[in-house]
Write a protein that holds these residues in place. Structure first.
Motif, PDB file in Angstrom:
ATOM      1  N   SER A  75      60.234  63.866  27.320  1.00  0.00           N
ATOM      2  CA  SER A  75      59.964  63.031  28.489  1.00  0.00           C
ATOM      3  C   SER A  75      60.142  63.858  29.747  1.00  0.00           C
ATOM      4  O   SER A  75      60.787  64.911  29.737  1.00  0.00           O
ATOM      5  N   THR A  76      59.565  63.389  30.836  1.00  0.00           N
ATOM      6  CA  THR A  76      59.727  64.042  32.140  1.00  0.00           C
ATOM      7  C   THR A  76      60.869  63.373  32.882  1.00  0.00           C
ATOM      8  O   THR A  76      60.901  62.143  33.009  1.00  0.00           O
ATOM      9  N   VAL A  77      61.802  64.176  33.371  1.00  0.00           N
ATOM     10  CA  VAL A  77      62.946  63.621  34.098  1.00  0.00           C
ATOM     11  C   VAL A  77      62.895  63.959  35.579  1.00  0.00           C
ATOM     12  O   VAL A  77      63.636  63.373  36.375  1.00  0.00           O
ATOM     13  N   ALA A  78      62.039  64.895  35.977  1.00  0.00           N
ATOM     14  CA  ALA A  78      61.887  65.224  37.401  1.00  0.00           C
ATOM     15  C   ALA A  78      60.530  65.869  37.614  1.00  0.00           C
ATOM     16  O   ALA A  78      60.065  66.647  36.776  1.00  0.00           O
ATOM     17  N   GLY A  79      59.891  65.528  38.724  1.00  0.00           N
ATOM     18  CA  GLY A  79      58.600  66.110  39.067  1.00  0.00           C
ATOM     19  C   GLY A  79      57.448  65.206  38.692  1.00  0.00           C
ATOM     20  O   GLY A  79      57.559  64.363  37.785  1.00  0.00           O
ATOM     21  N   ALA A  94      63.465  60.820  40.831  1.00  0.00           N
ATOM     22  CA  ALA A  94      63.092  62.209  40.555  1.00  0.00           C
ATOM     23  C   ALA A  94      61.707  62.296  39.931  1.00  0.00           C
ATOM     24  O   ALA A  94      60.959  63.244  40.190  1.00  0.00           O
ATOM     25  N   THR A  95      61.346  61.330  39.104  1.00  0.00           N
ATOM     26  CA  THR A  95      60.039  61.377  38.446  1.00  0.00           C
ATOM     27  C   THR A  95      58.896  61.075  39.411  1.00  0.00           C
ATOM     28  O   THR A  95      57.730  61.279  39.069  1.00  0.00           O
ATOM     29  N   ALA A  96      59.206  60.588  40.609  1.00  0.00           N
ATOM     30  CA  ALA A  96      58.185  60.339  41.627  1.00  0.00           C
ATOM     31  C   ALA A  96      58.253  61.366  42.750  1.00  0.00           C
ATOM     32  O   ALA A  96      57.521  61.255  43.739  1.00  0.00           O
ATOM     33  N   THR A  97      59.116  62.353  42.603  1.00  0.00           N
ATOM     34  CA  THR A  97      59.297  63.379  43.637  1.00  0.00           C
ATOM     35  C   THR A  97      58.637  64.671  43.185  1.00  0.00           C
ATOM     36  O   THR A  97      58.957  65.187  42.110  1.00  0.00           O
ATOM     37  N   PRO A  98      57.719  65.212  43.966  1.00  0.00           N
ATOM     38  CA  PRO A  98      57.065  66.468  43.565  1.00  0.00           C
ATOM     39  C   PRO A  98      57.945  67.680  43.843  1.00  0.00           C
ATOM     40  O   PRO A  98      58.714  67.693  44.805  1.00  0.00           O
ATOM     41  N   PHE A  99      57.832  68.683  42.978  1.00  0.00           N
ATOM     42  CA  PHE A  99      58.501  69.959  43.158  1.00  0.00           C
ATOM     43  C   PHE A  99      57.441  71.058  43.153  1.00  0.00           C
ATOM     44  O   PHE A  99      56.253  70.795  42.967  1.00  0.00           O
ATOM     45  N   ALA A 100      57.879  72.291  43.369  1.00  0.00           N
ATOM     46  CA  ALA A 100      56.945  73.426  43.354  1.00  0.00           C
ATOM     47  C   ALA A 100      57.143  74.246  42.079  1.00  0.00           C
ATOM     48  O   ALA A 100      56.345  74.159  41.154  1.00  0.00           O
ATOM     49  N   TYR A 101      58.230  75.027  42.014  1.00  0.00           N
ATOM     50  CA  TYR A 101      58.514  75.857  40.845  1.00  0.00           C
ATOM     51  C   TYR A 101      59.961  75.645  40.415  1.00  0.00           C
ATOM     52  O   TYR A 101      60.844  76.442  40.746  1.00  0.00           O
ATOM     53  N   PRO A 102      60.240  74.558  39.703  1.00  0.00           N
ATOM     54  CA  PRO A 102      61.614  74.342  39.235  1.00  0.00           C
ATOM     55  C   PRO A 102      62.000  75.423  38.237  1.00  0.00           C
ATOM     56  O   PRO A 102      61.475  75.475  37.129  1.00  0.00           O
TER      57      PRO A 102
END
Length: 724
Positions: A75-79, A94-102
């Motif tokens: 499952s996806t927990v962040a990004g 966290a699942t609705a927050t975009p990241f760049a290069y975790p």
């Protein structure tokens, strides 16, 4: 033209095409996983963390953190799966927050999850309820000091994270060459001044860090020691973790090592077999692990070439993999999986080096003269690479150039800890670069030329930096005929020929700086337009961007990539042509005519000793080769120019570009494969430049056709494919 002569011409063309077509092939990339379903394979696992029986994976290519629970569910927990390059809105899930290069994940004693983002230069916290907040880093990369609140401190490419028993957070502030500590009060400080990719903390509070050279230890008394693994083994070190028996686990470019409390080193995995078959003896399998983690039972998990493998009871198993048998480091390059290659270069020893800038973010791969690929470096963010004849490799990224000597010794070659413009006349290592340039090149004497904002900088063999072109202004009067240092330039690529000329690729032109320092325009009118293929380069329209590159062969021919997904050429006598690509983005054409091929965002180029052009087909995750020893179309009657037909394959309307030395009427004739005329049209040119559209009869069936161009100065013939 009568039927007999037409058939003879067609036979000649088809035979010539078979023997003399410029052939395009893939030489690296395209292995297992390309185009596969994203939800069934982690396209780019970078680092691993165990917490409460679950495995967390930084899936950097998807800008996500993913979790695999004890039952094997993912499952996806962040990004969100879409990378961003500016700080996102925080305070939400966290699942609705975009990241760049975790890049890495760690947990504190309260089950808060921390994510280092090497693209956003920040450390984020995800609470047990899934709410995201920022812990360290701002919207500006760099280093602004210590003993300040971490929330106000600037970071630069943070990678590894570790948290001790007191919930102190340790960050590998990679591009700042520091390991930073955030204490319980939220204040940041430097623990070690060392370039580090990964960190971990043992139960006693000893801090361990790794970079390419080896393993560093900062003990509880503050004493720092180093095990020079690279100097002993020749292997590059990438990851570190604590085993369940408090041994130190280290991943290198070839194997997994375990170091116990007495300092005894043993090999856990790594060998010569190129396929990670389920259940194979771990010490027989060639690996090149980046991330590494051990669970509470002593099972070791590693990220290796788009897969996660586990090592248990001396055997290696596929844990998450895009295929049953996954190709590992040490395989043939054409079977390897590349991750958005941006540049390619050769050294004088026959080795090819490939920079991969997206996803993993920092990897350079090496392909030896036998075609075997391995991970050469993951320690330096690299947009462009170039190598000299003695095997030294130069890496450019984010305002710095690093040199990796043939013996593996790494040193900074140009650029300082802050960006800008300064340092001319002094040591290049003290100079400031803008950090926006993505290209560099070496001349025959070993001088390094670097693309900077509005300038081209030169680092000579004594390490002194100067500006050789540009005054920092990127638009306006181009200054042709004057000194290059006074000209307005906007370079995206740079190349050198054997005569000492410097070539600068800009958005819509190519500039030449002669050995006496004067500048002129040799290709392009400086504005956008329809590509002008087959005529003088000074009248040819093209568009290049910051990702495109330029190179010059030993005969003075110039090759460059453009945004139309093509490789273009300016011959030594000033004629503009296309050598690969058909103005169509996609993947098609390996083993066939290069000008019928599809590419997707071609970037860096290099030329081998045989004159073959290699380019990084960024969007197709491949390195492809154009064999320039063969030429097609074959000019008929007149060698003063070329003929370009695009799109090819066509859906019914052809665009014809060519050049006639003598202005006047031009006739276009189209024949099918048996020599029957199926179309004819006449144009007139007052300048000699031919740039016209030709509509094919709507009833023509799909297939191969031949177009003949009859001009006042001679005839030219080319083949095209009608694919409705």
């Amino acid at each position: 033209m009568n039927r007999k002569s037409t058939l003879a011409l067609l036979a000649f063309i088809f035979i010539s095409m078979a023997a003399h077509a410029q052939i395009i092939t893939t030489v690296a990339g395209g292995g297992a996983g390309d185009g596969g379903p994203l939800d069934s394979a982690l396209v780019n696992p970078f680092n691993l963390t165990w917490h409460n029986g679950d495995l967390y994976i930084s899936d950097v290519d998807h800008a996500r953190v993913r979790k695999i629970d004890a039952s094997g569910r993912i499952s996806t927990v962040a990004g969100t799966g879409v990378a961003v390059f500016a700080l996102p809105d925080l305070g939400g899930q966290a699942t609705a927050t975009p990241f760049a290069y975790p890049a890495d994940v760690a947990f504190d004693s309260k089950n808060n999850m921390y994510i280092s983002d090497a693209g956003l230069d920040c450390l984020f916290k995800v609470s047990p309820a899934g709410i995201v907040s920022r812990v360290a880093g701002t919207d500006t990369l760099g280093y602004n000091g210590d003993n300040i609140p971490a929330i106000a401190a600037t970071l630069n490419g943070p990678r590894g994270i570790a948290i001790d028993n007191d919930d102190n957070i340790y960050i590998a502030d990679t591009r700042n060459s520091r390991i930073r500590k955030i204490n319980g009060a939220g204040m940041i400080s430097t623990v070690m001044s060392v370039y580090a990719e990964d960190v971990c903390v043992d139960s006693m509070g000893n801090l361990f860090a790794v970079n390419w050279a080896g393993l560093f230890k900062h003990d509880i008394l503050g004493i720092v020691t180093c095990d020079s693994i690279h100097a002993i083994t020749g292997e590059y070190v990438h990851g570190v973790d604590i085993g369940n028996n408090n041994d130190i686990l280290v991943s290198t470019s070839k194997r997994i090592l375990s170091i116990n409390g007495a300092g005894t080193v043993s090999v856990v995995a790594g060998g010569d077999t190129n396929t990670c078959t389920n259940g194979a003896i771990a010490t027989s399998v060639a690996i090149g692990a980046i991330g590494i983690a051990a669970d509470q039972h002593g099972v070791i998990y590693i990220c290796d070439n788009y897969s996660v493998h586990k090592i248990e009871a001396g055997r290696i198993y596929n844990f998450i993999t895009p295929s049953i048998n996954t190709v590992c480091n040490g395989s043939k390059a054409e079977n390897a999986i590349l991750d958005y290659p941006s540049s390619v270069t050769f050294d004088g020893l026959g080795n090819m080096f490939i920079s991969e800038m997206a996803g993993r973010g920092t990897r350079v791969r090496k392909v030896n003269k036998d075609g075997i690929i391995s991970t050469y470096s993951t320690r330096i963010s690299t947009w462009d690479v170039c190598a000299n004849k003695t095997g030294d490799l130069f890496m450019l990224g984010f305002g710095k150039v690093w040199k990796v000597a043939a013996n593996g010794l790494v040193s900074k070659y140009a650029g300082s800890d802050s960006t800008g413009y300064s340092g001319d006349g002094g040591p290049a290592t003290d100079a400031r670069l803008a950090g926006t340039g993505r290209a560099m090149n070496l001349d025959k004497d070993g001088n390094l030329f670097i693309v900077d904002k509005g300038r081209v900088r030169k680092v000579d063999n004594n390490g002194i930096i100067t500006t050789v072109a540009g005054n920092g202004v990127t638009s306006g009067d181009n200054g042709d005929g004057g000194l290059a240092v006074n000209a307005h330039v906007a370079p995206v690529g740079v190349a050198c020929d054997l005569a000492g000329n410097l070539y600068i690729l800009e958005a819509h032109d190519i500039r030449k700086v002669a050995p006496d320092g004067t500048i002129s325009t040799i290709a392009g009118p400086g504005v956008a337009g329809v590509p002008g293929v087959g005529g003088p380069a000074t009248a040819a329209y093209f568009t290049a961007n910051i990702n495109n590159k330029i190179v010059v062969d030993t005969a003075g021919n110039i090759y460059f990539t453009d945004v139309k997904s093509d490789v273009r050429k300016v011959s030594a006598d000033g004629i503009f042509s296309t050598v690969a690509g058909s103005d169509t983005s996609g993947f098609y054409g390996d083993g066939g005519q290069a000008t019928s091929a599809y590419m997707r965002l071609p970037m860096g180029l290099s030329i081998d000793d045989s004159g073959r052009v290699y380019f990084a087909d960024y969007g197709n995750n491949r390195i492809r080769r154009i064999d320039t020893r063969y030429k097609f179309p074959v000019p008929v009657g007149d060698t003063g120019g070329g003929l370009s037909i695009y799109p090819n394959p066509s859906t019914g309307v052809l665009h014809i570009v060519s050049y006639s030395k003598i202005p006047g009427d031009v006739q276009v004739l189209v024949y099918d494969v048996v020599g029957r005329s199926v179309g004819i049209q006449t144009f007139s040119t007052a300048t000699g430049v031919i740039n016209e559209s030709f509509s094919l009869p709507s009833a023509l069936p799909m297939g191969t056709y031949v177009l003949q161009l009859i001009t006042p100065s001679g005839n030219r013939t080319a083949q095209f494919l009608l694919a409705k």
